[in-house]
Scaffold this motif. Structure first.
Motif, PDB file in Angstrom:
ATOM      1  N   ASP A   1       0.325  -1.413   0.121  1.00 39.65           N
ATOM      2  CA  ASP A   1       0.237  -0.142   0.017  1.00 39.65           C
ATOM      3  C   ASP A   1       0.997   0.857   0.461  1.00 39.65           C
ATOM      4  N   GLU A   2       1.300   2.194  -1.203  1.00 41.39           N
ATOM      5  CA  GLU A   2       1.968   2.895  -1.360  1.00 41.39           C
ATOM      6  C   GLU A   2       1.649   4.197  -0.721  1.00 41.39           C
ATOM      7  N   GLU A   3       0.416   4.516  -0.731  1.00 38.36           N
ATOM      8  CA  GLU A   3      -0.537   5.269  -0.319  1.00 38.36           C
ATOM      9  C   GLU A   3       0.225   5.539   1.493  1.00 38.36           C
ATOM     10  N   TYR A   4      -0.427   4.705   1.976  1.00 37.26           N
ATOM     11  CA  TYR A   4      -0.262   4.374   3.141  1.00 37.26           C
ATOM     12  C   TYR A   4       1.398   4.376   4.240  1.00 37.26           C
ATOM     13  N   ARG A   5       2.962   3.697   2.524  1.00 41.88           N
ATOM     14  CA  ARG A   5       3.591   4.007   2.978  1.00 41.88           C
ATOM     15  C   ARG A   5       4.485   5.132   3.390  1.00 41.88           C
ATOM     16  N   ARG A   6       3.954   5.966   2.116  1.00 39.29           N
ATOM     17  CA  ARG A   6       4.347   6.829   2.352  1.00 39.29           C
ATOM     18  C   ARG A   6       3.860   8.164   3.089  1.00 39.29           C
ATOM     19  N   GLU A   7       2.874   7.854   3.593  1.00 42.20           N
ATOM     20  CA  GLU A   7       1.576   8.690   5.150  1.00 42.20           C
ATOM     21  C   GLU A   7       2.810   7.893   5.909  1.00 42.20           C
ATOM     22  N   VAL A   8       3.498   6.932   6.175  1.00 40.58           N
ATOM     23  CA  VAL A   8       3.981   6.547   7.276  1.00 40.58           C
ATOM     24  C   VAL A   8       5.282   7.208   7.314  1.00 40.58           C
ATOM     25  N   ASP A   9       6.145   7.570   6.363  1.00 35.48           N
ATOM     26  CA  ASP A   9       7.216   8.139   5.726  1.00 35.48           C
ATOM     27  C   ASP A   9       7.515   9.548   6.254  1.00 35.48           C
ATOM     28  N   ARG A  10       6.296  10.310   5.818  1.00 37.08           N
ATOM     29  CA  ARG A  10       5.397  11.953   5.917  1.00 37.08           C
ATOM     30  C   ARG A  10       5.461  12.100   7.742  1.00 37.08           C
ATOM     31  N   THR A  11       4.576  11.030   8.090  1.00 34.44           N
ATOM     32  CA  THR A  11       4.627  11.503   9.282  1.00 34.44           C
ATOM     33  C   THR A  11       5.881  10.572  10.565  1.00 34.44           C
ATOM     34  N   ILE A  12       6.585   9.636  10.547  1.00 33.82           N
ATOM     35  CA  ILE A  12       7.706   9.181  11.128  1.00 33.82           C
ATOM     36  C   ILE A  12       8.947  10.375  11.379  1.00 33.82           C
ATOM     37  N   ILE A  13       8.675  11.527  10.120  1.00 30.43           N
ATOM     38  CA  ILE A  13       9.838  11.815   9.933  1.00 30.43           C
ATOM     39  C   ILE A  13       8.779  13.595  11.069  1.00 30.43           C
ATOM     40  N   ASP A  14       8.241  13.651  10.297  1.00 30.65           N
ATOM     41  CA  ASP A  14       7.479  14.951  11.278  1.00 30.65           C
ATOM     42  C   ASP A  14       7.772  14.940  12.857  1.00 30.65           C
ATOM     43  N   LEU A  15       7.736  13.643  13.456  1.00 30.05           N
ATOM     44  CA  LEU A  15       7.246  13.265  15.037  1.00 30.05           C
ATOM     45  C   LEU A  15       9.007  13.317  14.809  1.00 30.05           C
ATOM     46  N   VAL A  16       9.652  12.971  14.130  1.00 35.47           N
ATOM     47  CA  VAL A  16      11.410  12.949  14.302  1.00 35.47           C
ATOM     48  C   VAL A  16      11.623  14.992  14.660  1.00 35.47           C
ATOM     49  N   LYS A  17      11.224  15.152  13.960  1.00 40.85           N
ATOM     50  CA  LYS A  17      11.785  16.583  14.112  1.00 40.85           C
ATOM     51  C   LYS A  17      10.566  17.504  15.144  1.00 40.85           C
ATOM     52  N   THR A  18       9.808  16.890  15.625  1.00 42.49           N
ATOM     53  CA  THR A  18       8.934  17.759  16.733  1.00 42.49           C
ATOM     54  C   THR A  18       9.179  17.055  17.825  1.00 42.49           C
ATOM     55  N   TYR A  19       9.695  15.998  17.918  1.00 44.14           N
ATOM     56  CA  TYR A  19       9.944  15.113  18.939  1.00 44.14           C
ATOM     57  C   TYR A  19      11.414  14.525  19.597  1.00 44.14           C
ATOM     58  N   ALA A  20      12.176  14.077  18.415  1.00 46.36           N
ATOM     59  CA  ALA A  20      13.523  13.972  18.263  1.00 46.36           C
ATOM     60  C   ALA A  20      14.253  14.398  16.973  1.00 46.36           C
ATOM     61  N   THR A  21      14.893  15.517  17.547  1.00 49.32           N
ATOM     62  CA  THR A  21      15.598  16.457  16.917  1.00 49.32           C
ATOM     63  C   THR A  21      16.600  16.458  17.097  1.00 49.32           C
ATOM     64  N   GLU A  22      17.276  15.458  17.716  1.00 48.68           N
ATOM     65  CA  GLU A  22      18.741  14.508  18.113  1.00 48.68           C
ATOM     66  C   GLU A  22      18.932  14.024  17.042  1.00 48.68           C
ATOM     67  N   ALA A  23      17.679  13.060  16.349  1.00 49.35           N
ATOM     68  CA  ALA A  23      17.936  11.898  15.324  1.00 49.35           C
ATOM     69  C   ALA A  23      18.637  12.467  14.445  1.00 49.35           C
ATOM     70  N   HIS A  24      18.788  11.511  13.874  1.00 44.48           N
ATOM     71  CA  HIS A  24      20.250  11.199  12.361  1.00 44.48           C
ATOM     72  C   HIS A  24      19.474  10.553  10.971  1.00 44.48           C
TER      73      HIS A  24
END
Length: 190
Positions: free
Chosen positions: A146-169
């Motif tokens: 399910d590529e639509e879902y896979r792309r949304e998961v990618d965007r969402t995890i990146i947003d979560l990292v930018k918001t809550y885990a700014t030290e992530a690499h």
């Protein structure tokens, strides 16, 4: 007792998390370190009746988070390194993406509890990596297509990292050597 060095790799499916952790585990073994792998298995969740992927719910997400925390804690007394393929941030990202693509909602207080659990656990990682979806790399055989879902998961995890885990690499498949060097340097400094 020294606390194990814990590395989490977050990101949507088929983005190189397991491949990177396989190679990293081999490097630590060469150094004589004992490494444990933690990878919550969504197939187990499904086998007990919990929905996964696009159909994730509060309950399935809480189960995935709990299983990840349980496995990390169980590995701690016996290992120098804990390699987490899908830290609990992933479970939160998969749920949020599922809610977006299916136009569903979870009660605000329940989402707040899942987010609080995630935020309280994130500092336990010594290093956190996040992958990015490369659309030129096909989904691995046997994985959800399910590529639509896979792309949304990618965007969402990146947003979560930018918001809550700014030290992530950022972990890119074409720059794994940089991630290995960063990991080994951080491990040596601890």
């Amino acid at each position: 007792m020294r606390r194990p060095f814990k590395i989490g790799v977050a990101g949507t499916h088929s983005t190189g998390k397991t491949t990177f952790l396989d190679a990293l585990e081999a490097r630590f073994q060469v150094l004589g370190c004992s490494a444990a792998r933690v990878h919550p298995d969504a197939r187990v969740a499904r086998s007990i009746g919990l929905p996964i992927l696009r159909h994730h719910t509060f309950e399935s997400t809480a189960w995935m988070m709990g299983e990840t925390i349980r496995a990390e804690a169980a590995a701690s007394p016996e290992h120098d390194i804990i390699l987490v393929d899908r830290p609990i941030l992933d479970a939160l990202g998969y749920l949020i993406a599922a809610l977006r693509v299916t136009d569903r909602h979870v009660q605000a207080d329940r989402m707040e509890r899942l987010t609080a659990l995630c935020l309280s656990w994130l500092p336990d990682y010594d290093l956190l990596f996040v992958t990015h979806l490369d659309p030129t790399i096909p989904t691995a055989s046997g994985r959800d297509t399910d590529e639509e879902y896979r792309r949304e998961v990618d965007r969402t995890i990146i947003d979560l990292v930018k918001t809550y885990a700014t030290e992530a690499h950022v972990l890119r498949h074409d720059r794994a050597a940089e991630a290995f060097a960063l990991t080994m340097a951080a491990f040596e400094r601890r």
